[in-house]
Design a protein around this motif. Structure first.
Motif, PDB file in Angstrom:
ATOM      1  N   UNK A  86       0.726  -1.268  -0.012  1.00 26.86           N
ATOM      2  CA  UNK A  86       0.053  -0.092  -0.049  1.00 26.86           C
ATOM      3  C   UNK A  86       0.944   1.127   0.059  1.00 26.86           C
ATOM      4  N   UNK A  87       1.980   1.246   0.930  1.00 23.62           N
ATOM      5  CA  UNK A  87       2.927   2.328   0.924  1.00 23.62           C
ATOM      6  C   UNK A  87       3.623   2.529  -0.286  1.00 23.62           C
ATOM      7  N   UNK A  88       4.066   1.504  -0.833  1.00 25.84           N
ATOM      8  CA  UNK A  88       4.867   1.702  -2.357  1.00 25.84           C
ATOM      9  C   UNK A  88       4.017   2.014  -3.409  1.00 25.84           C
ATOM     10  N   UNK A  89       2.498   1.633  -3.463  1.00 29.69           N
ATOM     11  CA  UNK A  89       1.949   1.850  -4.497  1.00 29.69           C
ATOM     12  C   UNK A  89       0.785   2.896  -4.491  1.00 29.69           C
ATOM     13  N   UNK A  90       1.125   3.601  -3.483  1.00 30.96           N
ATOM     14  CA  UNK A  90       0.167   4.804  -2.903  1.00 30.96           C
ATOM     15  C   UNK A  90      -1.402   4.492  -2.925  1.00 30.96           C
ATOM     16  N   UNK A  91      -1.622   3.394  -2.238  1.00 29.31           N
ATOM     17  CA  UNK A  91      -3.166   3.049  -2.086  1.00 29.31           C
ATOM     18  C   UNK A  91      -3.467   2.690  -0.875  1.00 29.31           C
ATOM     19  N   UNK A  92      -4.749   2.546  -0.492  1.00 32.24           N
ATOM     20  CA  UNK A  92      -5.463   2.109   1.037  1.00 32.24           C
ATOM     21  C   UNK A  92      -6.589   1.339   0.819  1.00 32.24           C
ATOM     22  N   UNK A  93      -6.372   0.010   0.639  1.00 25.63           N
ATOM     23  CA  UNK A  93      -7.536  -1.099   0.388  1.00 25.63           C
ATOM     24  C   UNK A  93      -7.125  -2.513   1.176  1.00 25.63           C
ATOM     25  N   UNK A  94      -8.279  -2.941   1.274  1.00 26.57           N
ATOM     26  CA  UNK A  94      -8.292  -4.500   1.747  1.00 26.57           C
ATOM     27  C   UNK A  94      -7.864  -5.390   0.916  1.00 26.57           C
ATOM     28  N   UNK A  95      -7.723  -4.949  -0.539  1.00 27.52           N
ATOM     29  CA  UNK A  95      -7.350  -5.648  -1.676  1.00 27.52           C
ATOM     30  C   UNK A  95      -6.161  -5.306  -1.977  1.00 27.52           C
ATOM     31  N   UNK A  96      -5.237  -6.188  -2.457  1.00 25.63           N
ATOM     32  CA  UNK A  96      -3.540  -5.870  -2.712  1.00 25.63           C
ATOM     33  C   UNK A  96      -3.682  -5.467  -4.041  1.00 25.63           C
ATOM     34  N   UNK A  97      -2.498  -4.860  -4.577  1.00 22.85           N
ATOM     35  CA  UNK A  97      -2.419  -4.273  -5.693  1.00 22.85           C
ATOM     36  C   UNK A  97      -2.326  -5.453  -6.862  1.00 22.85           C
ATOM     37  N   UNK A  98      -2.075  -6.432  -6.135  1.00 20.28           N
ATOM     38  CA  UNK A  98      -2.328  -7.890  -7.224  1.00 20.28           C
ATOM     39  C   UNK A  98      -3.442  -8.520  -7.104  1.00 20.28           C
ATOM     40  N   UNK A  99      -4.520  -7.779  -6.670  1.00 19.78           N
ATOM     41  CA  UNK A  99      -5.917  -8.242  -6.613  1.00 19.78           C
ATOM     42  C   UNK A  99      -6.087  -9.387  -5.362  1.00 19.78           C
ATOM     43  N   UNK A 100      -5.213  -9.644  -4.482  1.00 19.73           N
ATOM     44  CA  UNK A 100      -5.284 -10.713  -3.448  1.00 19.73           C
ATOM     45  C   UNK A 100      -6.313 -10.134  -2.398  1.00 19.73           C
ATOM     46  N   UNK A 101      -6.815 -11.029  -1.742  1.00 18.68           N
ATOM     47  CA  UNK A 101      -7.769 -10.749  -0.613  1.00 18.68           C
ATOM     48  C   UNK A 101      -6.650 -11.126   0.657  1.00 18.68           C
ATOM     49  N   UNK A 102      -7.118 -10.633   1.719  1.00 20.90           N
ATOM     50  CA  UNK A 102      -6.320 -10.729   3.054  1.00 20.90           C
ATOM     51  C   UNK A 102      -6.046 -12.393   3.183  1.00 20.90           C
ATOM     52  N   UNK A 103      -6.913 -13.254   2.900  1.00 22.07           N
ATOM     53  CA  UNK A 103      -6.953 -14.772   3.079  1.00 22.07           C
ATOM     54  C   UNK A 103      -5.845 -15.160   2.241  1.00 22.07           C
ATOM     55  N   UNK A 104      -5.918 -14.700   1.181  1.00 21.88           N
ATOM     56  CA  UNK A 104      -4.928 -14.988  -0.108  1.00 21.88           C
ATOM     57  C   UNK A 104      -3.513 -14.857   0.704  1.00 21.88           C
ATOM     58  N   UNK A 105      -3.280 -13.771   1.143  1.00 26.42           N
ATOM     59  CA  UNK A 105      -2.031 -13.053   1.657  1.00 26.42           C
ATOM     60  C   UNK A 105      -1.531 -13.844   2.976  1.00 26.42           C
ATOM     61  N   UNK A 106      -2.690 -14.069   3.748  1.00 25.91           N
ATOM     62  CA  UNK A 106      -2.360 -14.994   4.875  1.00 25.91           C
ATOM     63  C   UNK A 106      -1.721 -16.326   4.527  1.00 25.91           C
ATOM     64  N   UNK A 107      -2.363 -16.914   3.592  1.00 24.90           N
ATOM     65  CA  UNK A 107      -1.959 -18.362   3.097  1.00 24.90           C
ATOM     66  C   UNK A 107      -0.740 -18.334   2.461  1.00 24.90           C
ATOM     67  N   UNK A 108      -0.291 -17.358   1.703  1.00 24.17           N
ATOM     68  CA  UNK A 108       1.140 -17.078   1.003  1.00 24.17           C
ATOM     69  C   UNK A 108       1.956 -17.263   2.097  1.00 24.17           C
ATOM     70  N   UNK A 109       1.772 -16.913   3.317  1.00 20.63           N
ATOM     71  CA  UNK A 109       2.768 -16.940   4.344  1.00 20.63           C
ATOM     72  C   UNK A 109       2.796 -18.219   5.214  1.00 20.63           C
TER      73      UNK A 109
END
Length: 133
Positions: A86-109
């Motif tokens: 969000x900081x590098x791409x200047x946005x504020x959202x629950x959706x990542x710049x790649x279209x990911x949801x929080x669940x997808x980001x959690x699973x990636x880790x």
């Protein structure tokens, strides 16, 4: 402020809703989020668990105390990476710049989740003000 990004990262994902519910999170990763995260981790976790220990009202819905949560490096990394995105791409959202949801980001880790809550915050100068917000 050097820890503004880490505060956003910390509040972003804990397996709890700011209005109640949730759970702890174990797990470990070999990576570490930004060094600023370690500087506020204990304060953040103590403040979150203090808020969870008492009755809360979210909107007009009352919630009783909730059990404490524990730190998860996996969740911290997922949160940090989304905050950094969000900081590098200047946005504020629950959706990542790649279209990911929080669940997808959690699973990636590598965190094995059943349910999650995501809170994002910007512009709060302290850990306490993030939690109160």
């Amino acid at each position: 402020m050097p820890w503004a990004l880490p505060i956003g990262a910390m509040i972003l994902m804990f397996l709890f809703s700011s209005c109640g519910g949730g759970g702890g999170g174990g797990g470990d990763t070999s990576q570490e989020p930004d060094p600023g995260v370690a500087d506020i981790r204990d304060e953040f976790l103590a403040t979150v668990n203090q808020a969870r220990s008492v009755n809360q009202v979210c909107g007009t819905t009352p919630y009783g105390p909730a059990p404490p949560v524990s730190w998860s490096e996996n969740l911290a990394m997922a949160a940090y990476l989304h905050s950094e995105d969000m900081a590098l791409n200047n946005f504020f959202s629950h959706t990542g710049s790649d279209g990911s949801s929080a669940g997808e980001r959690i699973s990636r880790q590598g965190y094995p989740w059943r349910t999650y809550g995501e809170n994002i915050a910007v512009g709060y100068p302290t850990v306490s003000s993030v939690i109160q917000g």
